[in-house]
Write a protein that holds these residues in place. Structure first.
Motif, PDB file in Angstrom:
ATOM      1  N   VAL A 243      17.001 -15.246 -55.293  1.00 35.21           N
ATOM      2  CA  VAL A 243      17.655 -14.516 -54.200  1.00 35.21           C
ATOM      3  C   VAL A 243      18.919 -13.834 -54.709  1.00 35.21           C
ATOM      4  O   VAL A 243      19.174 -12.660 -54.409  1.00 35.21           O
ATOM      5  CB  VAL A 243      17.955 -15.458 -53.010  1.00 35.21           C
ATOM      6  N   ALA A 244      19.717 -14.537 -55.498  1.00 32.02           N
ATOM      7  CA  ALA A 244      20.941 -13.948 -56.048  1.00 32.02           C
ATOM      8  C   ALA A 244      20.619 -12.733 -56.914  1.00 32.02           C
ATOM      9  O   ALA A 244      21.284 -11.690 -56.812  1.00 32.02           O
ATOM     10  CB  ALA A 244      21.710 -14.992 -56.848  1.00 32.02           C
ATOM     11  N   CYS A 245      19.591 -12.836 -57.742  1.00 31.88           N
ATOM     12  CA  CYS A 245      19.193 -11.709 -58.597  1.00 31.88           C
ATOM     13  C   CYS A 245      18.707 -10.521 -57.776  1.00 31.88           C
ATOM     14  O   CYS A 245      19.032  -9.374 -58.083  1.00 31.88           O
ATOM     15  CB  CYS A 245      18.101 -12.142 -59.579  1.00 31.88           C
ATOM     16  N   VAL A 246      17.940 -10.788 -56.748  1.00 34.31           N
ATOM     17  CA  VAL A 246      17.449  -9.704 -55.882  1.00 34.31           C
ATOM     18  C   VAL A 246      18.618  -8.975 -55.235  1.00 34.31           C
ATOM     19  O   VAL A 246      18.637  -7.737 -55.174  1.00 34.31           O
ATOM     20  CB  VAL A 246      16.480 -10.256 -54.812  1.00 34.31           C
ATOM     21  N   LEU A 247      19.597  -9.716 -54.771  1.00 32.35           N
ATOM     22  CA  LEU A 247      20.744  -9.099 -54.108  1.00 32.35           C
ATOM     23  C   LEU A 247      21.552  -8.234 -55.073  1.00 32.35           C
ATOM     24  O   LEU A 247      21.935  -7.111 -54.733  1.00 32.35           O
ATOM     25  CB  LEU A 247      21.633 -10.170 -53.482  1.00 32.35           C
ATOM     26  N   ILE A 248      21.815  -8.746 -56.265  1.00 37.44           N
ATOM     27  CA  ILE A 248      22.654  -8.032 -57.228  1.00 37.44           C
ATOM     28  C   ILE A 248      21.881  -6.954 -57.977  1.00 37.44           C
ATOM     29  O   ILE A 248      22.313  -5.813 -58.062  1.00 37.44           O
ATOM     30  CB  ILE A 248      23.286  -9.030 -58.240  1.00 37.44           C
ATOM     31  N   ARG A 249      20.739  -7.304 -58.519  1.00 35.81           N
ATOM     32  CA  ARG A 249      19.994  -6.352 -59.345  1.00 35.81           C
ATOM     33  C   ARG A 249      19.042  -5.486 -58.534  1.00 35.81           C
ATOM     34  O   ARG A 249      18.913  -4.303 -58.787  1.00 35.81           O
ATOM     35  CB  ARG A 249      19.247  -7.088 -60.442  1.00 35.81           C
ATOM     36  N   GLY A 250      18.360  -6.093 -57.587  1.00 36.52           N
ATOM     37  CA  GLY A 250      17.370  -5.345 -56.813  1.00 36.52           C
ATOM     38  C   GLY A 250      17.988  -4.407 -55.788  1.00 36.52           C
ATOM     39  O   GLY A 250      17.588  -3.253 -55.675  1.00 36.52           O
ATOM     40  N   PHE A 251      18.962  -4.918 -55.052  1.00 32.67           N
ATOM     41  CA  PHE A 251      19.609  -4.099 -54.022  1.00 32.67           C
ATOM     42  C   PHE A 251      20.926  -3.494 -54.496  1.00 32.67           C
ATOM     43  O   PHE A 251      21.522  -2.690 -53.788  1.00 32.67           O
ATOM     44  CB  PHE A 251      19.837  -4.925 -52.744  1.00 32.67           C
ATOM     45  N   ALA A 252      21.387  -3.896 -55.672  1.00 32.44           N
ATOM     46  CA  ALA A 252      22.627  -3.382 -56.258  1.00 32.44           C
ATOM     47  C   ALA A 252      23.819  -3.550 -55.320  1.00 32.44           C
ATOM     48  O   ALA A 252      24.665  -2.670 -55.200  1.00 32.44           O
ATOM     49  CB  ALA A 252      22.462  -1.917 -56.672  1.00 32.44           C
ATOM     50  N   LEU A 253      23.864  -4.710 -54.673  1.00 33.31           N
ATOM     51  CA  LEU A 253      24.985  -4.995 -53.787  1.00 33.31           C
ATOM     52  C   LEU A 253      26.199  -5.424 -54.606  1.00 33.31           C
ATOM     53  O   LEU A 253      26.061  -5.983 -55.691  1.00 33.31           O
ATOM     54  CB  LEU A 253      24.627  -6.110 -52.801  1.00 33.31           C
ATOM     55  N   GLY A 254      27.366  -5.212 -54.052  1.00 31.72           N
ATOM     56  CA  GLY A 254      28.583  -5.703 -54.666  1.00 31.72           C
ATOM     57  C   GLY A 254      28.670  -7.205 -54.500  1.00 31.72           C
ATOM     58  O   GLY A 254      27.948  -7.814 -53.688  1.00 31.72           O
ATOM     59  N   GLU A 255      29.566  -7.796 -55.242  1.00 27.98           N
ATOM     60  CA  GLU A 255      29.695  -9.256 -55.236  1.00 27.98           C
ATOM     61  C   GLU A 255      29.983  -9.810 -53.842  1.00 27.98           C
ATOM     62  O   GLU A 255      29.378 -10.794 -53.420  1.00 27.98           O
ATOM     63  CB  GLU A 255      30.804  -9.675 -56.199  1.00 27.98           C
ATOM     64  N   ALA A 256      30.878  -9.186 -53.102  1.00 29.40           N
ATOM     65  CA  ALA A 256      31.260  -9.698 -51.777  1.00 29.40           C
ATOM     66  C   ALA A 256      30.076  -9.647 -50.802  1.00 29.40           C
ATOM     67  O   ALA A 256      29.819 -10.624 -50.087  1.00 29.40           O
ATOM     68  CB  ALA A 256      32.437  -8.910 -51.216  1.00 29.40           C
TER      69      ALA A 256
END
Length: 66
Positions: A32-45
């Protein structure tokens, strides 16, 4: 109606199976963390906010330290 990237990510995460201790919970949470950061390119916050929402469904929920 166009939905925001954050809403799309939230809807995706809502469909993910919760992390369950003893059943690959670490792997599920990492995914889930990888999808959020890499897949959706969301910022850390934003990613952390959605990960906290996901965490509420985990058994048991992760602590802040974890």
């Amino acid at each position: 109606m166009k939905i925001s990237l954050l809403e799309r990510a939230s809807r995706y995460i809502a469909k993910c199976e919760p992390a369950i201790s003893g059943q690959g919970g670490h792997d599920a949470t990492f995914h889930v963390a990888c999808v959020l950061i890499r897949g959706f390119a969301l910022g850390e916050a934003d990613a952390l906010a959605l990960l906290r929402e996901f965490n509420k469904r985990c058994q048991p929920p992760w602590s802040e330290a974890e």
